[in-house]
Design a protein around this motif. Structure first.
Motif: not given
Lengths: 255, 402
Positions: A196-209
């Motif tokens: 239930g935790i809201t997560i926002m992350m910055v990434t430039h890797e498509l795989d990770i996204a």
């Protein structure tokens, strides 16, 4: 349901002497509780600035930012510090643990700055619990330089979790990690998100996204695409696939 | 954030750099040690002088004859010969609060006794003299007022005279001859040692004032008058009363006497040692400031070095105040540590001085307390700027700092 993060036409302009840099040019965004959002973009796209605004480290030049229903634009430096302490958890690319300080003490750190008074026993209990969530309670007394990169990042996640934040903000959390450890960390995030935790992350890797539920693409300070991830990867499955691939490689290698 | 947690964080940071912490504190250690040692030695010297002053007597006011002008030539203090036994009697009669008064005549004579002879100082005094000087007898008794009235040939002698004239007999009841007049020894004084001018106070024969004036010195005037005040507080009033009385007795002539009290004497004697202590204290103070600058320097380095750490703390919710306190407390711990170690070193070195050089040393509690407080203040003063610098950092810039 009320959005946990709500941006209304937010801009951020830096003035570099004579030149004005428009890092964010009007972003409107709503994130509901329980979402798992990846913000993508090339360097210079404004995603880091956006992240700083979301993290209450920086104030928008114009527009409104409501975090958990509270307008943050008028808040003073120390009020924003309290907000960060209470409602946000940070995970950085470079882990940013205090060196020569044990994992447990690192995780206890946000509680030292809490407005409410927490006894040292209670601090310790909560820190151990947070370490347990990321699977590192057996490494509590280790120093950062005695831990692998993945383990350090997990300590950092435990630190971000320990004050039970509304939103977990991660800035390129896998940027310094190899692909296998990256999947491991994404597994931790997915597990937390499922709880239930809201997560926002910055990434430039498509795989990770692709491990996230929703992808935002930022270009020139604007959101140019905002879509749900259709073929979402599951970390557990990916781990299994990696293991099989390794075994296969070993089998090939041994023959 | 709680203070104890801040203290723990600060201690942890200092423990990470033990050698650096000790070297940083060294400036303060040396400064404080110097202050403590200087003040201890200064106090020791002062107490020695004070002890010697006290041996002059208790609450003593002295009247000395003034200067005499003879044919245009002005003599210094003491050359006038106008202080009389009547002056002494008037003081005894009229000054309230004067518990003992003794006119005094000083002389030096060859004294013969027991087949030996010795040149010593002959003091003509009143019976109250021993009380004024706070001096006791080891045997026998002081001569009496009746002896003084009858110009009796009796004497009380000091230990040095005993040693030189009566080396192996009990002097009490013996006769000694001054200017060929026999004086009967009625009392022997307890030893008093040297005074701070370096003369032997025990080398003395005391006879009744009248006997000294008529039989020994054959003079009409006094060398001085000693008065004992009842309490230290009444000294200055009595001093003024005596001045007024003598002035009145001289009917408005230019004063030919001077009235001094023991405090003035003591002050003059301690002034030198006070100047010395102040001077050394100033030097020590400078070294404390230099020590403080050392702490400031290291704290500035430390803030730069730990910019990223500060960024992390700010990002996860530390207020400016928390960061400021953290660095301020670090600086204070360094300087208080320096202060405490400095006090220990200072006491140790003054003990060494006292045992090796035989100087009297007196460690004062107030100096110790002041030294520790001052070093804490130095920590705050010199720690403030670096702490302020740390607290003002922007979390984004601090986190990006390499």
């Amino acid at each position: 349901m009320q959005p946990v993060v709500q941006l209304e036409n937010v801009t951020k302009t830096y003035s570099n002497g004579e030149v004005e840099v428009h890092a964010v040019r009007g972003i409107t965004l709503q994130v509901m509780p329980g979402e798992f959002v990846a913000i993508m973009g090339s360097s210079g796209s404004g995603k880091s600035t956006l992240m700083n605004v979301l993290g209450c480290l920086d104030r928008p030049t114009s527009g409104r930012y409501l975090l958990d229903g509270v307008d943050t634009s008028g808040l003073e430096r120390n009020e924003r510090a309290d907000l960060r302490n209470r409602k946000l958890g940070f995970v950085f690319q470079g882990f940013n643990l205090l060196s020569r300080t044990t994992a447990l003490e690192n995780v206890e750190l946000p509680m030292l700055y809490s407005a409410e008074r927490i006894s040292s026993a209670e601090r310790r209990r909560r820190a151990v619990q947070a370490l347990d969530i990321v699977g590192l309670s057996d490494r509590a007394e280790h120093l950062p330089n005695q831990l692998s990169g993945g383990q350090q990042q997990r300590v950092a996640i435990a630190r971000a979790l320990v004050n039970r934040p509304q939103v977990l903000l991660a800035d390129e959390p896998t940027g310094n990690l190899d692909s296998r450890t990256s999947v491991e960390i994404m597994g931790v995030f997915q597990k937390l998100n499922e709880e239930g935790i809201t997560i926002m992350m910055v990434t430039h890797e498509l795989d990770i996204a692709r491990f996230c539920r929703r992808n935002l693409i930022v270009r020139d300070g604007r959101i140019v695409r905002d879509e749900a991830v259709p073929d979402r990867l599951v970390a557990a499955v990916e781990m299994q696939r990696l293991r099989e691939a390794e075994t296969a490689a070993k089998l090939i290698g041994s023959t | 954030m709680r203070l104890t947690a801040t203290v723990v964080i600060a201690l942890r940071a200092l423990r990470r750099n033990k050698l650096r912490s000790v070297l940083t504190a060294l400036g303060i250690i040396i400064g404080v040690a110097a202050v403590i040692a200087m003040v201890s030695i200064g106090n020791g010297a002062k107490s020695l002088v004070e002890g010697q002053i006290a041996s002059l007597g208790r609450n003593v006011i002295s009247v000395f004859p003034g200067s005499a002008t003879t044919g245009g030539m002005r003599g210094g203090w003491g050359t006038s010969s106008t202080l009389t036994i009547e002056d002494a009697q008037a003081i005894e009669r009229e000054i309230a609060g004067a518990v003992a008064v003794s006119g005094e005549v000083r002389d030096r004579q060859q004294v013969l006794a027991n087949g030996l002879n010795w040149n010593t100082s002959i003091l003509g005094e009143s019976p109250g003299y021993l009380s004024i000087r706070d001096w006791e007898l080891s045997s026998g008794a002081m001569f009496t007022a009746a002896d003084e009235r009858s110009t009796a040939k009796v004497a009380v002698i000091g230990q040095t005279v005993v040693t030189n004239l009566f080396p192996d007999v009990d002097p009490i009841g013996q006769t000694l001859r001054i200017r060929n007049l026999p004086f009967k020894v009625v009392g022997v004084l307890k030893p008093k040692g040297f005074n701070f001018f370096g003369s032997d106070q025990d080398d003395v024969v005391i006879v009744p004032l009248t006997s000294a004036m008529r039989r020994v010195s054959r003079r009409q005037n006094l060398s001085g008058i000693l008065i004992q005040a009842q309490t230290p507080e009444s000294i200055s009033r009595i001093q003024q009363d005596i001045t007024d009385l003598l002035q009145q007795r001289r009917g408005g002539r230019e004063p030919d006497f001077t009235v001094r009290n023991q405090m003035e004497l003591a002050e003059a004697a301690t002034a030198t040692s006070r100047t010395m202590t102040a001077l050394l204290g100033a030097i020590a103070g400078i070294s404390l400031v230099v020590g403080g600058i050392g702490i400031m320097n290291i704290m500035l380095v430390s803030v730069t070095e730990r910019t990223r750490e500060i960024g992390i703390r700010l990002a996860i919710g530390a207020h400016d105040r928390d960061v400021r306190m953290q660095f301020l407390i670090e600086a204070m711990i360094l300087s208080i540590l320096g202060g405490v170690l400095g006090v220990a070193l200072g006491i140790a070195s003054s003990e060494i001085v006292s045992s090796q050089l035989g100087w009297p040393v007196l460690v004062s509690t107030s100096a110790v307390v002041i030294a520790v407080v001052v070093s804490a203040v130095i920590g705050i003063v010199f720690g403030f700027y670096p702490a302020h610098k740390a607290a003002r950092l922007d979390p984004i810039d601090a986190l990006r700092f390499e």
